[in-house]
Motif scaffolding. Sequence first.
Motif, short mmCIF file in Angstrom:
data_model
loop_
_atom_site.label_atom_id
_atom_site.label_comp_id
_atom_site.label_asym_id
_atom_site.label_seq_id
_atom_site.Cartn_x
_atom_site.Cartn_y
_atom_site.Cartn_z
N LYS A 1 0.67 -1.30 -0.08
CA LYS A 1 0.02 0.17 0.09
C LYS A 1 0.86 1.35 -0.01
CE LYS A 1 -4.46 -1.17 1.93
NZ LYS A 1 -4.32 -2.36 2.20
N VAL A 2 0.47 2.24 -0.82
CA VAL A 2 1.11 3.41 -0.71
C VAL A 2 -0.03 4.56 -0.55
CG1 VAL A 2 2.05 5.24 -2.06
CG2 VAL A 2 2.77 2.99 -2.62
N LEU A 3 -0.02 5.11 0.70
CA LEU A 3 -0.81 6.10 1.16
C LEU A 3 -0.34 7.70 0.82
CD1 LEU A 3 -1.62 4.91 4.88
CD2 LEU A 3 -2.74 4.21 2.59
N VAL A 4 -1.32 8.32 0.15
CA VAL A 4 -0.65 9.61 -0.46
C VAL A 4 -1.78 10.70 -0.02
CG1 VAL A 4 -0.30 10.83 -2.87
CG2 VAL A 4 -0.36 8.50 -2.88
N TRP A 5 -0.90 11.62 0.82
CA TRP A 5 -1.47 12.76 1.26
C TRP A 5 -1.36 13.63 0.27
CZ3 TRP A 5 -3.48 13.68 6.04
CH2 TRP A 5 -2.97 12.54 7.41
N ARG A 6 -2.43 14.52 0.11
CA ARG A 6 -2.62 15.38 -1.12
C ARG A 6 -2.25 17.03 -0.60
NH1 ARG A 6 -7.09 13.64 -5.37
NH2 ARG A 6 -8.56 13.11 -3.55
N ARG A 7 -1.39 17.65 -1.39
CA ARG A 7 -1.21 19.08 -0.97
C ARG A 7 -2.33 19.87 -0.83
NH1 ARG A 7 -0.57 23.66 -0.25
NH2 ARG A 7 1.49 24.83 -0.10
N HIS A 8 -3.23 19.71 -2.07
CA HIS A 8 -4.53 20.26 -1.49
C HIS A 8 -5.57 19.23 -1.80
CE1 HIS A 8 -1.90 23.28 -3.78
NE2 HIS A 8 -2.65 24.16 -2.91
N GLN A 9 -6.52 19.23 -0.53
CA GLN A 9 -7.31 17.99 -0.57
C GLN A 9 -8.31 18.03 -1.98
OE1 GLN A 9 -9.87 18.38 2.64
NE2 GLN A 9 -9.13 16.49 3.45
N GLY A 10 -8.58 16.94 -2.39
CA GLY A 10 -9.31 16.73 -3.29
C GLY A 10 -8.88 17.06 -4.91
#
Length: 703
Positions: A232-241
Amino acid sequence: MTENSENEVSESQIAVHWREEEYFDPPPAFTAQANANDPAILERFSEDKFPDCFTEYADMLAWDQKWDTVLDTSNAPFWKWFGGGKLNACYNCVDRHAAANPDKTAVIWVPELEEDETVRISYGELLRQVNEFAAMLRDFAGLDTGDRVTLHMPMVPQAIVTMLACARIGIVHSQVFGGFSGNACGTRIADSGSRVLITMDGYFRAGSITDHKVKADEAVAEAARQGQEVDKVLVWRRHQGEYASATPMADGRDFFVDEHIGDYAGQVVEPVSQPSEAPLFLMYTSGTTGRPKGAQHSTGGYLAYVTGTSKYYQDIHPDDVYWCLADIGWITGHSYIVYGPLSLGTTTVIYEGVPNYPDAGRPWRIAEELGVNIFHTSPTSIRMLRKVGPDEPAKYNYHFKTMTTVGEPIEPEVWRWYYHSVGKDKAAITDTWWQTETGGFLGSTLPGLQPMKPGSCGPGALGIYPVIYDEDRNEIPKGIGRAGNICIRNPWPGIMQTVWGQPERFLDVYYRKYNSDPESKDWHDWPYFAGDGALEADDGYFRILGRIDDVINVAGHRLGTKELESAALTVPEVAEAAAVPVIDDIRGRMVEMYISLKPGFSAGPEMEGKVTKAIEVEIGKIARPKNVWIVPDMPKTRSGKIMRRVIASVSNFTDVGDVTTLANPEVVEGIKHQVQSAKVARGDTPRELSQTELAEIQAFGNE
Ligand code: PRX
């Protein structure tokens, strides 16, 4: 060392040119409010109080169960601190402050673009975010206590949330500096045995958003090549959505955190009560061989040490606004952005981007706007800010009570600019010498009690007893102006527990050299070998000269010559590669590569570009060489060893010394002509080197 005679010359040269700098007394207003302003503290940490003195640090934490042994030496030198004790690091950094003071700001995040809004996260809010992400780690990623997880995150609050969520469950986080390449990250994933990678899609640097997710794909592929599957690679996003990367998400493997975190809204994950000696995290660093070393840090000893040193050396009070410009992905970020400051319940500031974006006034504007009163950075940043905006600090109305420099030796004139211009003559400076392996500070002045001396870190930190040995374990007395190998005579709670998966290497690199009895259970027999050259002045202050191993310190980042050379050797045309340091006025040192090609291939800009690219791919842009020199042949000893000190001297325009004993002395003149005339043509000739710089270059690569 096989070339002792040469080193002795270097040391006596240092002796002749060693000049004592003047003292600066701690500002009285600072001392009046300092956490450590009563000299009785020095007594409490005197050597006869060891190891019990360190309970003062442990007492700053909340323990679920008190320890029964302060220091267990039964498996020396694999020390155990506060054995029998149980605690949770996340509880100590978040819950206890959220309960007492939920609205207090824990983290202030400054995005790089000035028009973007600064984000403030209270302790109460941090607790909520950490709980929800911990629930996701447990229930979505299937992670449990003792598992390792690799983080490859930029300077965003989500990096802190991720670390603390891991700590809450006892998942061992291994954070890789965001500037490292995908391949470097993959090697560390494989070494740590992580099956989950946590990353971000992109982040701002020098005004534009970089594609960071692309590195995750490279990392996963490299880890797989080395036998470690990432599921699994969990990717936070710099700008949500909104997805900031052009790289596709791999179906069934890659997941946006913001698309799943909602499922865990309001969940509470009880902090797992961990034994004091449970590993908290791994931090990889470079050494003499190509394989990076995962320094394994403990929960109780480490947290106690960074909390105590943050309190006394950073002088952190809960109401301070503390800003450390280091990257969270390095040890400084772990100890002195996250764990130490948050454990003390203060406000820690993080900044996303480069310090001089959009202009050289940015750090001082941030300090003014946020009311930062403790500032912490590296000599490289100080040199750079001095170069691009020497008069900028005076334009802003901020007040620092204390400032830190870390990571490299600081030149006295740079120190003075920091003191007068940045600190406005009002801040106490701590020059903190330490390492990834040591968890926290080893040498520094206590800012409210001990005078500062530019260019020297100061005496051993509280409870730390340094000693300088020569190659034969004779102690080099203080005040005689001779350099040697700085060691720490005693263990301390912040010392790493081992090198992850390589206990022999832990013994070999840090202890074997000066241990007289491998069976001994007495800590006196196990001095810690730091790998730095240093001198001790009459007053007991240490001046650190730099690494004595094959490590080049570029802008405070440790780069192993072997790693650089193996990266260059991935280019099929390359036959041999050697990495050497070149003195640089901003970054301290930069890397130059010397390359010889296999028969039938010719030199040229294209080949140089291939070598540079290979280093960027294997290690990262931070390691990009200043120059790649493709030479017809390398100077070698009769046994075939490349003489790095000779080419280092060529690169730095210093005397190459005696080359008559080489197997091929005739190549030296040719290389010298090729390299130095090219440098002269580019206007790239160095200033006169100091004696210590000269000694470093002329001994480089000796073993
Ligand atoms: O050579 C010393 C230098 O940086 C090395 C440790 O690098 P790293 O593990 O990446 O940790 C950097 C942050 C602690 C040391 O072996 N170094 C570190 N601090 C100083 C320093 N050299 C001189 N003065 C310092 N204050």
